[in-house]
Structures are given as structure tokens and as C-alpha cells.
Design a protein around this motif. Structure first.
Motif, PDB file in Angstrom:
ATOM      1  N   GLU A  60       0.865  -1.185   0.000  1.00  0.00           N
ATOM      2  CA  GLU A  60       0.000   0.000   0.000  1.00  0.00           C
ATOM      3  C   GLU A  60       0.901   1.234   0.000  1.00  0.00           C
ATOM      4  OE1 GLU A  60      -2.395  -0.383   3.525  1.00  0.00           O
ATOM      5  OE2 GLU A  60      -3.227  -2.307   2.881  1.00  0.00           O
ATOM      6  N   PHE A  61       0.887   1.978  -1.123  1.00  0.00           N
ATOM      7  CA  PHE A  61       1.709   3.184  -1.216  1.00  0.00           C
ATOM      8  C   PHE A  61       1.045   4.323  -0.456  1.00  0.00           C
ATOM      9  CE2 PHE A  61       3.593   0.763  -4.567  1.00  0.00           C
ATOM     10  CZ  PHE A  61       4.926   1.137  -4.505  1.00  0.00           C
ATOM     11  N   GLN A  62       1.878   5.100   0.237  1.00  0.00           N
ATOM     12  CA  GLN A  62       1.416   6.261   0.999  1.00  0.00           C
ATOM     13  C   GLN A  62       2.421   7.386   0.792  1.00  0.00           C
ATOM     14  OE1 GLN A  62       1.526   4.613   4.942  1.00  0.00           O
ATOM     15  NE2 GLN A  62      -0.393   3.524   4.687  1.00  0.00           N
ATOM     16  N   ASN A  63       1.963   8.558   0.507  1.00  0.00           N
ATOM     17  CA  ASN A  63       2.849   9.723   0.368  1.00  0.00           C
ATOM     18  C   ASN A  63       4.007   9.461  -0.593  1.00  0.00           C
ATOM     19  OD1 ASN A  63       1.267  11.029   2.295  1.00  0.00           O
ATOM     20  ND2 ASN A  63       2.521  10.265   3.966  1.00  0.00           N
ATOM     21  N   GLY A  64       3.700   9.314  -1.840  1.00  0.00           N
ATOM     22  CA  GLY A  64       4.747   9.122  -2.842  1.00  0.00           C
ATOM     23  C   GLY A  64       5.320   7.717  -2.817  1.00  0.00           C
ATOM     24  N   CYS A  65       6.611   7.618  -2.521  1.00  0.00           N
ATOM     25  CA  CYS A  65       7.296   6.325  -2.568  1.00  0.00           C
ATOM     26  C   CYS A  65       7.458   5.683  -1.191  1.00  0.00           C
ATOM     27  CB  CYS A  65       8.642   6.489  -3.245  1.00  0.00           C
ATOM     28  SG  CYS A  65       8.467   6.791  -5.026  1.00  0.00           S
ATOM     29  N   ASN A  66       6.689   6.110  -0.227  1.00  0.00           N
ATOM     30  CA  ASN A  66       6.641   5.418   1.063  1.00  0.00           C
ATOM     31  C   ASN A  66       5.548   4.370   0.972  1.00  0.00           C
ATOM     32  OD1 ASN A  66       8.593   7.195   2.145  1.00  0.00           O
ATOM     33  ND2 ASN A  66       6.996   8.686   2.571  1.00  0.00           N
ATOM     34  N   LEU A  67       5.800   3.194   1.515  1.00  0.00           N
ATOM     35  CA  LEU A  67       4.796   2.151   1.409  1.00  0.00           C
ATOM     36  C   LEU A  67       4.791   1.255   2.631  1.00  0.00           C
ATOM     37  CD1 LEU A  67       5.728  -0.995  -0.319  1.00  0.00           C
ATOM     38  CD2 LEU A  67       7.189   0.914  -0.916  1.00  0.00           C
ATOM     39  N   VAL A  68       3.682   0.531   2.751  1.00  0.00           N
ATOM     40  CA  VAL A  68       3.499  -0.446   3.815  1.00  0.00           C
ATOM     41  C   VAL A  68       3.235  -1.786   3.151  1.00  0.00           C
ATOM     42  CG1 VAL A  68       2.074  -1.157   5.780  1.00  0.00           C
ATOM     43  CG2 VAL A  68       2.504   1.276   5.364  1.00  0.00           C
ATOM     44  N   LEU A  69       3.994  -2.792   3.551  1.00  0.00           N
ATOM     45  CA  LEU A  69       3.720  -4.169   3.141  1.00  0.00           C
ATOM     46  C   LEU A  69       2.934  -4.784   4.292  1.00  0.00           C
ATOM     47  CD1 LEU A  69       7.234  -5.099   1.745  1.00  0.00           C
ATOM     48  CD2 LEU A  69       5.175  -4.585   0.433  1.00  0.00           C
ATOM     49  N   ASP A  70       1.645  -4.919   4.092  1.00  0.00           N
ATOM     50  CA  ASP A  70       0.746  -5.330   5.170  1.00  0.00           C
ATOM     51  C   ASP A  70       0.502  -6.843   5.140  1.00  0.00           C
ATOM     52  OD1 ASP A  70      -0.900  -5.063   7.352  1.00  0.00           O
ATOM     53  OD2 ASP A  70      -2.641  -4.424   6.191  1.00  0.00           O
ATOM     54  N   TYR A  71       0.824  -7.495   6.239  1.00  0.00           N
ATOM     55  CA  TYR A  71       0.595  -8.931   6.412  1.00  0.00           C
ATOM     56  C   TYR A  71      -0.592  -9.081   7.369  1.00  0.00           C
ATOM     57  CZ  TYR A  71       5.345  -9.572   4.590  1.00  0.00           C
ATOM     58  OH  TYR A  71       6.481  -9.561   3.818  1.00  0.00           O
ATOM     59  N   LYS A  72      -1.791  -8.953   6.845  1.00  0.00           N
ATOM     60  CA  LYS A  72      -2.985  -8.954   7.697  1.00  0.00           C
ATOM     61  C   LYS A  72      -3.117 -10.234   8.523  1.00  0.00           C
ATOM     62  CE  LYS A  72      -5.853  -5.727   5.113  1.00  0.00           C
ATOM     63  NZ  LYS A  72      -5.368  -4.573   5.789  1.00  0.00           N
TER      64      LYS A  72
END
Length: 190
Positions: A60-72
Motif C-alpha cells: 500500500e503506497f502512501q505519500n509518494g514512494c513510502n509504502l506499507v507491506l501489510d501482512y494482515k
């Protein structure tokens, strides 16, 4: 007299049946957690870097090239941040190292593992944090001239090292894969 003989025989029968080995408590069981084999794909984006990520995670990209790889399913995330190097490499390195050592209060140990890939100009550090710290692993990588990427592994639960250890070990492999597979995209053809 007959009643007392019946009572005596009944007591003896219960006594004989009750004379078994002393009960022994069972050893504490450990929860067996099995995770799927890691299956990686290349991250597709317009960002100046690319790396392999586990398909179990949702990027999930947030604020440009910052992202979260979410392992729900594992209740965890790997947070990845990008910053361009603009005559501020010392400051970026200092901030990344400081962030890793903010966990020293709760950590039992922090293992530093340098990473160098001179061919692809990827240099950095992987931190493995042991103990009840908020983040179980962190990293930074840079090409020393244009790009700087940091990452941290966090769980959505109160840190309890014994409980999250299997998931932390699994996700640390994914963090290492990010560090080892990151490549910079050229801004100008060479």
C-alpha cells in the motif's frame, strides 16, 4: 453385620480401583505455527527503486514512494520509506541509526549486519532486534549519492518476544530479501 461387610467390601473395591500411578502433569504445549513458503514478486511502481516482496503481503503506497507491506493474517507490517539524498547523507544515516537504537531500552540485543553490493551500488545495514521491542528488525540501504531507503517491521500487538518470535523470524526473511534484492532505477540512461 451384613451391612458393615458390604461397606467394607465397597471401600476395599474403591481403594483397589483408586490405587493407580500418581498423576503426572503433561508438559506445556507449544503452539505450532506454520507459514506458507515465501513466494516473491518484483514490486512494480514509478519509484526510483524496486525490490522483491512476499506475495502474502499487500503493498500500500502512501505519500509518494513510502509504502506499507501489510501482512494482515500475521498482524504485522513492514514500513518502507524513501528519501532522496540531497547533500544530507550523514543526516539520513544518523537518523536511521538513531531510530534503530531507540529500541535498546526494551531490546535484549540488537545485532547489526552490514550489507554491501558494490556491483549494484546498494550499501546498508540490517538490524535484528531481540526482546520485547516495538520493532523486531530494521534496515537502511543507500547508493550514497541519490537514494536512501529505510524499513521497519512492526506487529499490531503488544511486544511479547516469545509470542511473536515465529512470525518475526518469518518476516525477517522478507526484510532481508528486500535488502538483498533492492535495485535503483536509473534516472538517466547510461
Amino acid at each position: 453385620m451384613r451391612n458393615s461387610i458390604c461397606v467394607l467390601l465397597a471401600c476395599m473395591a474403591f481403594g483397589i480401583m483408586g490405587c493407580k500411578d500418581e498423576p503426572v502433569p503433561k508438559p506445556g504445549a507449544m503452539l505450532r505455527l506454520e507459514y506458507p513458503e515465501q513466494n516473491y514478486s518484483r514490486l512494480a511502481s514509478d519509484c526510483p527503486f524496486a525490490f522483491d516482496y512476499n506475495l502474502l503481503a499487500k503493498p500500500e503506497f502512501q505519500n509518494g514512494c513510502n509504502l506499507v507491506l501489510d501482512y494482515k493474517e500475521m498482524k504485522g507490517s513492514i514500513y518502507v520509506s524513501y528519501k532522496p539524498v540531497e547533500d544530507n547523507l550523514k543526516e539520513l544515516l544518523s537518523d536511521a541509526q538513531k531510530l534503530s537504537y531507540e529500541h535498546v531500552v526494551k531490546a535484549d540485543n540488537i545485532l547489526e549486519q552490514p550489507f554491501m553490493n558494490g556491483q549494484d551500488r546498494v550499501f546498508g545495514m540490517f538490524y535484528e532486534v531481540k526482546g520485547d521491542a516495538a520493532s523486531q528488525s530494521q534496515f537502511y540501504v543507500t547508493d550514497s549519492t541519490n537514494h536512501f531507503v529505510t524499513g521497519s517491521l512492526y506487529f499490531y500487538a503488544k511486544p511479547n518476544y516469545d509470542s511473536i518470535l515465529p512470525a518475526a523470524v518469518y518476516l525477517q526473511q522478507d526484510v532481508r530479501r528486500i535488502v538483498e534484492s533492492i535495485r535503483w532505477k536509473s534516472e538517466k540512461p547510461q
